[in-house]
Structure formats: structure tokens, C-alpha cells
Design a protein around this motif. Structure first.
Motif, PDB file in Angstrom:
ATOM      1  N   ILE A  30       0.718  -1.008  -0.011  1.00 32.15           N
ATOM      2  CA  ILE A  30      -0.069  -0.456  -0.129  1.00 32.15           C
ATOM      3  C   ILE A  30       0.670   1.629   0.269  1.00 32.15           C
ATOM      4  O   ILE A  30       1.677   0.874   0.880  1.00 32.15           O
ATOM      5  N   HIS A  31       0.535   1.908  -0.855  1.00 33.00           N
ATOM      6  CA  HIS A  31       1.367   3.635  -1.129  1.00 33.00           C
ATOM      7  C   HIS A  31       0.291   4.502  -0.841  1.00 33.00           C
ATOM      8  O   HIS A  31      -0.446   5.131  -2.096  1.00 33.00           O
ATOM      9  N   ALA A  32      -0.241   4.912   0.646  1.00 35.40           N
ATOM     10  CA  ALA A  32      -0.193   6.365   0.767  1.00 35.40           C
ATOM     11  C   ALA A  32      -0.200   6.997   0.666  1.00 35.40           C
ATOM     12  O   ALA A  32       1.143   7.663   0.954  1.00 35.40           O
ATOM     13  N   SER A  33      -0.719   8.622  -0.487  1.00 35.46           N
ATOM     14  CA  SER A  33       0.494   9.183   0.022  1.00 35.46           C
ATOM     15  C   SER A  33      -0.302  11.168  -1.140  1.00 35.46           C
ATOM     16  O   SER A  33      -1.133  10.388  -1.774  1.00 35.46           O
ATOM     17  N   LEU A  34       0.272  12.022  -0.117  1.00 33.32           N
ATOM     18  CA  LEU A  34       0.134  13.278  -0.973  1.00 33.32           C
ATOM     19  C   LEU A  34       0.441  13.611  -2.624  1.00 33.32           C
ATOM     20  O   LEU A  34      -0.325  14.712  -3.547  1.00 33.32           O
ATOM     21  N   GLY A  35       1.134  12.306  -2.816  1.00 36.11           N
ATOM     22  CA  GLY A  35       1.993  13.316  -4.934  1.00 36.11           C
ATOM     23  C   GLY A  35       3.642  12.482  -4.583  1.00 36.11           C
ATOM     24  O   GLY A  35       3.386  12.577  -3.260  1.00 36.11           O
ATOM     25  N   ALA A  81      -2.809   1.963  -4.212  1.00 38.43           N
ATOM     26  CA  ALA A  81      -2.071   3.708  -4.429  1.00 38.43           C
ATOM     27  C   ALA A  81      -2.701   4.416  -4.523  1.00 38.43           C
ATOM     28  O   ALA A  81      -4.231   4.632  -4.685  1.00 38.43           O
ATOM     29  N   SER A  82      -2.447   5.876  -3.547  1.00 36.86           N
ATOM     30  CA  SER A  82      -3.259   6.963  -3.756  1.00 36.86           C
ATOM     31  C   SER A  82      -3.485   7.211  -5.435  1.00 36.86           C
ATOM     32  O   SER A  82      -2.549   7.475  -5.843  1.00 36.86           O
ATOM     33  N   ASP A  83      -4.655   8.288  -6.157  1.00 36.78           N
ATOM     34  CA  ASP A  83      -4.937   8.026  -7.410  1.00 36.78           C
ATOM     35  C   ASP A  83      -4.323   9.896  -6.962  1.00 36.78           C
ATOM     36  O   ASP A  83      -5.021  10.588  -7.355  1.00 36.78           O
ATOM     37  N   VAL A  84      -3.472  10.061  -7.189  1.00 42.39           N
ATOM     38  CA  VAL A  84      -2.659  10.887  -7.551  1.00 42.39           C
ATOM     39  C   VAL A  84      -0.744  11.024  -8.298  1.00 42.39           C
ATOM     40  O   VAL A  84      -0.805  10.246  -8.922  1.00 42.39           O
ATOM     41  N   PRO A  85      -1.022  12.565  -8.699  1.00 43.72           N
ATOM     42  CA  PRO A  85       0.024  12.907  -9.932  1.00 43.72           C
ATOM     43  C   PRO A  85       1.652  11.715  -9.425  1.00 43.72           C
ATOM     44  O   PRO A  85       1.911  12.041  -8.454  1.00 43.72           O
ATOM     45  N   GLY A  86       1.971  11.131 -10.353  1.00 44.62           N
ATOM     46  CA  GLY A  86       3.273  10.986 -10.116  1.00 44.62           C
ATOM     47  C   GLY A  86       2.848   9.515  -8.940  1.00 44.62           C
ATOM     48  O   GLY A  86       3.826   8.316  -9.271  1.00 44.62           O
ATOM     49  N   ILE A  87       1.690   8.831  -9.041  1.00 48.98           N
ATOM     50  CA  ILE A  87       1.441   7.705  -8.752  1.00 48.98           C
ATOM     51  C   ILE A  87       0.821   7.296 -10.151  1.00 48.98           C
ATOM     52  O   ILE A  87       0.852   5.831 -10.449  1.00 48.98           O
ATOM     53  N   ASN A  88      -0.604   7.729 -10.906  1.00 42.50           N
ATOM     54  CA  ASN A  88      -1.568   7.151 -10.979  1.00 42.50           C
ATOM     55  C   ASN A  88      -1.384   7.617 -12.859  1.00 42.50           C
ATOM     56  O   ASN A  88      -1.856   6.958 -13.660  1.00 42.50           O
ATOM     57  N   ASN A  89       0.365   8.596 -13.109  1.00 47.25           N
ATOM     58  CA  ASN A  89       1.379   7.091 -14.144  1.00 47.25           C
ATOM     59  C   ASN A  89       1.847   6.365 -14.112  1.00 47.25           C
ATOM     60  O   ASN A  89       2.399   5.989 -15.375  1.00 47.25           O
TER      61      ASN A  89
END
Length: 364
Positions: free
Chosen positions: A269-274, A293-301
Motif C-alpha cells: 500500500i502506498h498512501a501519499s499526497l503526491g 495506491a493513492s490516485d495522485v500525480p506521480g502515481i496514477n501515471n
């Protein structure tokens, strides 16, 4: 050719990328030197690995806040090393590097690898980046989306001809699938990162507490790896949720411990704000783990939802809990995501492929 890498002294993606490049340098075409710097002392693993690989290293300590003497020491250290190429893992040291290039014979290029998530940058961070854009010979970005965001923000300051995209890479001979323990006493969830406020450990803990309140076919246990200034806050939050011995804080893990840590997990699991391009996620994928993982820039790509992992809204404990429960209850989906993630990492995240990209800009 001597390449001086200027990188952060503590836990983070800088060190992972630097040593991945050193590992990929199999024919020793380059002589690496490391200039660690920052508010944290040099990570012990970095010293060990530099020693093992016979990589000279130096350290410049930074005081919190504005520290003019720190920049002077950086300049003097870079100048003393007399590299052919200065490789900056971030924009903050651009001016000391430029000054060293102007006052030292033999320095050919300054290459800046920009990695900080754009939507988390402060005004000072954007100033550093704009400065780096003016003094660097090449600016490296980790994805086209990231580069386009920088271009839109900086406008006429952005130099397209000096900008290249080179994704990060990891040592796929090290980060790989391990054996599965069918008799493990608990279902293991885990996350590894610096323990800082831009990671979303508090939501992770909230989601885990909610998970434990639900009817589960397994006994979940959460492992949190890493160190950082936010650690006490995270520990106190875990205590306030009465999670007790169902959460383990492992501390900072060296690579020899990180690989088995990832391999024994049932879900990463990777919970992050960006992020910009999460090395931790790359490592987990390469180890064949299903990733949430969090659906944020840098992860959702990096993750294709429902194909190479699951994406959930940031700061949404219930959605994160639902995703974990979904994979616990659906072993077939979990196995499919793990297989797809491992294949994707193998095809896209090789450190040898990354080094090839840098070779092209060293000699152009």
C-alpha cells in the motif's frame, strides 16, 4: 569520465536511483563520486554501499531553514572534486554547481534530475527550478506529463531543447519475486517511505483501523517501514486508534532487508499526497506484489487501475479500506494485479534502460 552525483543524504529516491545507476555501470565506463547533503546524516547503508563499490563520497550538512554557509560548502566541495559532469538530484544546488563550473577547468556539463511533485512545490521550490533551468546543460524529467506541467508553469523560461524525459529504473536482479510463505500467521500489509507529512500514513492507519473492525477471513497486520520527522505523530495516531500490536514500525530498512520485507507482503500500500515517480511502488511491483495506491500525480501515471494495481482517492480512509478488503476477498484479482505489475516493472523499470538514457545525454 568522473561524474559527481549531488544527492540527499537521507532516505529517499535520490539514493535508490544513484545506486541503481552504479549497479548498471557494469563495464565501469564512468567513475562515480557522491556528494551527500542535507539536514539528515548520511544514511549508514549509503556509506556501506559506497565502500563496497569503491565510490568516493563526501558530506555537507545543512542546518534547517536558510543556511548560506551550506551553499558555500557545496560550491567548495564540487570544485574540489573536479568532475567532468555534475549530476544534481534536484534543483536546489544549481547555483553552487554553476559557480563551480565557471571557476573550475574540465567541467563539461551540469545535469539536473528534477523529481519533486509539482503540485507540492513551494514558491521557493519553483524559484530553484527556474534557476536550474537557466544554468543547467540538461534538465531531466521522469515523465512527459511531469515535463509538460513544468513547461506550463515556467512559460518562456522553459527550455525545450535542453529537456529530456528519462524514467527511473531499479535493479531487477535484486528486486524480484520471492518464495511465498503459505503458513504465515497473519495477512501482511505494508508501506515503505520517508515518514514525512506529504505521505499519507494517517489515512493508512485510519483505513487499517476500519478494516480491523470488519469481518475478515484473515488476520491483517500492518508494517510501516522508514524514518522521518513525522514518525512520532504517526505512532501517536496508531495508539489513538488502539491498533496496539497489529501495527509494526520497522524503522529504516537497508536494501538487504527491504527486499525480503517486500517479498513477504500480501499487499503493498502506498498512501501519499503526491509523488513524481515512486521508487517504492516500482520496487513493490518488481517483487510481484498487488499494489494499492493513492490516485495522485506521480502515481496514477505508473499504475493502470484494475490492471497493474488499484487506485483510491487520497485522504479517503473508507475507499482505501474497501480496496484492501476487495483484494483480501478476491485472491484471483490480487494474483492478476501482482502478475501484471511484475511484468510491467520488468518491461519498463530496468536500471540498465535508465542508464542508457543518461549515456545519450552525457555524450551528445
Amino acid at each position: 569520465m568522473k561524474i559527481l552525483h549531488v544527492l540527499y543524504s537521507g532516505l529517499g529516491g535520490h539514493g535508490n536511483v544513484f545506486f541503481s545507476m552504479a549497479d548498471a555501470n557494469e563495464n565501469h565506463a564512468f567513475a562515480y563520486e557522491a556528494l551527500f547533503n542535507g539536514v539528515e546524516n548520511v544514511k549508514a547503508e549509503y556509506v556501506t554501499r559506497c565502500t563496497e563499490k569503491v565510490i568516493p563520497w563526501h558530506y555537507v550538512k545543512k542546518k534547517p531553514g536558510l543556511d548560506i554557509r551550506y551553499y558555500i560548502k557545496l560550491y567548495r566541495s564540487i570544485k574540489k572534486c573536479r568532475p567532468r559532469i555534475i549530476f544534481l538530484h534536484g534543483s536546489a544546488a544549481a547555483l553552487p554547481a554553476k559557480l563551480a563550473k565557471l571557476t573550475t577547468s574540465g567541467i563539461l556539463k551540469i545535469i539536473v534530475r528534477e523529481t519533486q511533485a509539482n503540485h507540492l512545490k513551494t514558491k521557493t521550490d519553483w524559484l530553484y527550478l527556474a534557476t536550474a533551468m537557466m544554468v543547467a546543460d540538461k534538465m531531466v524529467y521522469l515523465s512527459n506529463d511531469y515535463k509538460d506541467q513544468v513547461s506550463a508553469k515556467l512559460g518562456w523560461l522553459f527550455k525545450e531543447k535542453d529537456s529530456v524525459v528519462i524514467p527511473n529504473g531499479i535493479d531487477l536482479d535484486t528486486f524480484k519475486r520471492g518464495s511465498v510463505n503459505q503458513n504465515a500467521p497473519a495477512f501482511l500489509l505494508g508501506m515503505q517511505s520517508r515518514l514525512i507529512d506529504i505521505k499519507d500514513h494517517l489515512t493508512l492507519l485510519d483505513a487499517f483501523a476500519l478494516l480491523r473492525s470488519r469481518e475478515m477471513p484473515v488476520k491483517p497486520h500492518l508494517l510501516i517501514a522508514g524514518e522521518g520527522g513525522y514518525k512520532e505523530t504517526i505512532i501517536k495516531h496508531a495508539a489513538s486508534l488502539n491498533l496496539g500490536d497489529s501495527v509494526t514500525f520497522t524503522g529504516m530498512l537497508e536494501e538487504k532487508d527491504l527486499v525480503p520485507f517486500l517479498q513477504k507482503l500480501d499487499i503493498y500500500i502506498h498512501a501519499s499526497l503526491g509523488e513524481t515517480m515512486s521508487t517504492a511502488i516500482m520496487q513493490a511491483m518488481a517483487c510481484g506484489k498487488p499494489v494499492i495506491a493513492s490516485d495522485v500525480p506521480g502515481i496514477n501515471n505508473m499504475i493502470i487501475h484494475n490492471q497493474t494495481g488499484l487506485l483510491v482517492p487520497a485522504k479517503n480512509a473508507e475507499a482505501l479500506c474497501d480496496a484492501i478488503q476487495q483484494l483480501i476477498n478476491n485472491s484471483q484479482l490480487s494474483a492478476l494485479l501482482a502478475e501484471n505489475a511484475c511484468t510491467f516493472a520488468t518491461e519498463n523499470y530496468s536500471n540498465k534502460k535508465m542508464l542508457q538514457g543518461y549515456n545519450e545525454i552525457y555524450f551528445d
